[in-house]
Structure formats: structure tokens, C-alpha cells
Motif scaffolding. Structure first.
Motif, short mmCIF file in Angstrom:
data_model
loop_
_atom_site.label_atom_id
_atom_site.label_comp_id
_atom_site.label_asym_id
_atom_site.label_seq_id
_atom_site.Cartn_x
_atom_site.Cartn_y
_atom_site.Cartn_z
N ALA A 125 -2.00 0.94 -0.53
CA ALA A 125 -1.15 2.12 -0.34
C ALA A 125 0.05 1.79 0.52
O ALA A 125 1.17 2.24 0.25
CB ALA A 125 -1.98 3.25 0.30
N PHE A 126 -0.17 0.99 1.57
CA PHE A 126 0.94 0.57 2.41
C PHE A 126 1.99 -0.16 1.58
O PHE A 126 3.19 0.09 1.71
CB PHE A 126 0.44 -0.33 3.54
CG PHE A 126 1.54 -0.88 4.39
CD1 PHE A 126 2.01 -0.17 5.48
CD2 PHE A 126 2.13 -2.09 4.08
CE1 PHE A 126 3.05 -0.66 6.25
CE2 PHE A 126 3.17 -2.60 4.85
CZ PHE A 126 3.63 -1.88 5.94
N CYS A 127 1.53 -1.06 0.71
CA CYS A 127 2.46 -1.82 -0.13
C CYS A 127 3.26 -0.90 -1.05
O CYS A 127 4.46 -1.10 -1.26
CB CYS A 127 1.71 -2.84 -0.97
SG CYS A 127 1.09 -4.25 -0.04
N ALA A 134 0.29 -4.52 -4.39
CA ALA A 134 -0.44 -3.25 -4.33
C ALA A 134 -1.42 -3.14 -5.49
O ALA A 134 -2.59 -2.75 -5.30
CB ALA A 134 0.54 -2.08 -4.36
N SER A 152 7.92 6.88 2.49
CA SER A 152 7.16 8.11 2.71
C SER A 152 7.96 9.33 2.30
O SER A 152 7.40 10.34 1.85
CB SER A 152 6.75 8.22 4.18
OG SER A 152 5.92 7.15 4.58
N ASP A 198 -0.05 8.17 -1.10
CA ASP A 198 -0.14 6.83 -0.53
C ASP A 198 0.17 6.78 0.96
O ASP A 198 -0.51 6.06 1.70
CB ASP A 198 0.78 5.87 -1.30
CG ASP A 198 0.20 5.48 -2.65
OD1 ASP A 198 -0.98 5.09 -2.70
OD2 ASP A 198 0.92 5.59 -3.66
N SER A 246 -1.18 -2.33 10.74
CA SER A 246 -1.54 -3.63 10.16
C SER A 246 -2.80 -4.18 10.81
O SER A 246 -3.64 -4.80 10.15
CB SER A 246 -0.38 -4.62 10.32
OG SER A 246 -0.22 -5.05 11.67
N ARG A 305 -6.19 0.90 1.65
CA ARG A 305 -5.14 1.24 2.62
C ARG A 305 -4.01 0.21 2.56
O ARG A 305 -2.83 0.59 2.63
CB ARG A 305 -5.72 1.29 4.04
CG ARG A 305 -6.69 2.43 4.26
CD ARG A 305 -7.18 2.46 5.70
NE ARG A 305 -6.11 2.87 6.60
CZ ARG A 305 -6.21 2.86 7.92
NH1 ARG A 305 -7.32 2.43 8.51
NH2 ARG A 305 -5.22 3.28 8.67
N ALA A 306 -4.37 -1.06 2.43
CA ALA A 306 -3.35 -2.09 2.32
C ALA A 306 -2.52 -1.90 1.05
O ALA A 306 -1.29 -2.06 1.06
CB ALA A 306 -4.00 -3.48 2.33
N ALA A 355 -2.54 5.15 3.46
CA ALA A 355 -2.19 4.01 4.32
C ALA A 355 -2.58 4.28 5.77
O ALA A 355 -3.04 3.39 6.48
CB ALA A 355 -0.70 3.72 4.22
N ILE A 401 -5.88 -2.19 9.51
CA ILE A 401 -6.24 -2.59 8.15
C ILE A 401 -6.98 -3.91 8.17
O ILE A 401 -8.03 -4.06 7.53
CB ILE A 401 -4.99 -2.67 7.26
CG1 ILE A 401 -4.43 -1.28 6.99
CG2 ILE A 401 -5.31 -3.38 5.94
CD1 ILE A 401 -3.09 -1.27 6.26
N PHE A 422 9.11 1.77 5.36
CA PHE A 422 7.92 2.61 5.22
C PHE A 422 8.29 4.08 5.35
O PHE A 422 7.81 4.92 4.59
CB PHE A 422 6.87 2.22 6.27
CG PHE A 422 5.56 2.93 6.08
CD1 PHE A 422 4.57 2.36 5.29
CD2 PHE A 422 5.31 4.15 6.68
CE1 PHE A 422 3.35 3.02 5.10
CE2 PHE A 422 4.10 4.82 6.50
CZ PHE A 422 3.12 4.24 5.70
#
Length: 210
Positions: free
Chosen positions: A156-158, A194, A109, A116, A135, A153-154, A120, A138, A105
Motif C-alpha cells: 500500500a505504501f508503494c 506493490a 494520499s 491504500d 518504514s 502495508r508495504a 499503509a 513495516i 506520499f
């Protein structure tokens, strides 16, 4: 420089294999998946007992991912049960290897030029504890907040995680081609998830996610 990185535990292919194939009785399985997903979300949102939300969020922590996979893993990726399955899948991935997930992650970033990482919602830098807390936020948002926002958000995390996996894969290409291939595959699967979650978020905003 790549050797300085902790090697994140790769999320086993078994968890992703449930994306493919057909259920023995698709019509019955589809109805059960949709009914249970709608009922669970409604029950949590209608309950004034915070312990209900705690139990739902922590369900796979106690019972394992297979418990929800049997219900939702083969559902359409553009459906409520399909969205729930993917969010639980992500939470399990993070809990299994928070150090590795945090590494990817953070790398994602750094290499992404999109917003994103902001969407996230993880701080920068994001360590293992931060990604674990993300996690949980979310997943809680799915049941006790704006569903579309939680799915965005999930997603974007992916995307951040996928970018990180692809970047580290490039680092490993010469020294460890097998590992590079594994990370590239992981990045591709996360990018697919995603896209699916983004579609689910859009459907949720249109009140059309069923």
C-alpha cells in the motif's frame, strides 16, 4: 505551483537494477537465498531478546543495502527472500530521502481514491519523521508480527508513493521534462513492487511464501 515542491532525491537506478539479470549459478544462489531468508525470520520470531529484532531491522542502516542485495536481490519477486529484499529496499529509499518520500506520499494520499493510505498506516499529513517511523513499523512487522499484514502495508505504501510520483511528474512535465520522466519511471517501478508485495502477502496468508 509545482515549483513550490521540494525535489525529492530520486532513488538511484543502481538499487533497482538488481531486479534484472541472472545469477552465475542460479540453483545455488536460489537455495542460499531461501535458506537465509527462512533462517533469519525464524531466528527473530523464536528469540525472546528484543535486541535481535533491533539488529535485524537496523542491519542495512549499518552495513548498507548491498549486504542484503547479495543474498536476496535476484530472488523471485514472489518468494520470501524476494519480499524481504523489497521491504529492505523501501526502508533504504525512505532513509535516504525522508523529505522527498514524505512529499510524494502526501501527494499520493491526496490524489488516490483507494484505502491504500489507510492500509499503509501513516498519519495524515505524513512528514519525514512519520514516514521513517512507518518504514520501521513495516519492517518490524515482517519479523515480529503478521507477515502478510506487513507485506500488504508495504504494498500500500508503494501504491501511494507511486501515485504521488506520477502526480508530481505531471506537474513537472512542461517545466522539467527530464525530471518528469525520472519520476514517471520511479512511479512505474514502485507500482510493480506493490503488485509483487501484494502477491507475496497472499502467498503468506496461504502459508505458501517460501
Amino acid at each position: 505551483m509545482a515549483d513550490d515542491f521540494h525535489k525529492p532525491t530520486l532513488f538511484g537506478g543502481r538499487e533497482f537494477e538488481a531486479f534484472e539479470g541472472a545469477a552465475p549459478d542460479p540453483a545455488v544462489s536460489r537455495r542460499i537465498a531461501h535458506d537465509t531468508a527462512r533462517s533469519l525470520v525464524a531466528r527473530v520470531r523464536d528469540s525472546a531478546d528484543p535486541e535481535v529484532l533491533d539488529r535485524v531491522v537496523g542491519f542495512t542502516d549499518e552495513h548498507g543495502l548491498d549486504a542484503v542485495a547479495e543474498l536476496w536481490a535476484r530472488s523471485s519477486p514472489r518468494s520470501l527472500p524476494g519480499a524481504l529484499w523489497r521491504v529492505y529496499l523501501l526502508r533504504t529509499m525512505i532513509r535516504q530521502d525522508p523529505d522527498g518520500v514524505a512529499l510524494l506520499f502526501q501527494r499520493g494520499s491526496e490524489v488516490l481514491s483507494t484505502i491504500d493510505p489507510v492500509i499503509a498506516g501513516a498519519p495524515s499529513p505524513a512528514g519525514p519523521q512519520e514516514v521513517l517511523e512507518l518504514s520501521e513499523r513495516i519492517l518490524r512487522g515482517v519479523f515480529d508480527g503478521d507477515l502478510a499484514d506487513a507485506l500488504d502495508r508495504a504494498a500500500a505504501f508503494c501504491r501511494v508513493e507511486a501515485a504521488g510520483a506520477a502526480s508530481v511528474a505531471d506537474d513537472q512535465d512542461a517545466a522539467s521534462p527530464e525530471r518528469s520522466t525520472e519520476l514517471t519511471t520511479r512511479a512505474s517501478r514502485l507500482a510493480t513492487i506493490a503488485d509483487e508485495l501484494t502477491t507475496c502477502a497472499r502467498l503468506a496468508r496461504d502459508d505458501a511464501l517460501d
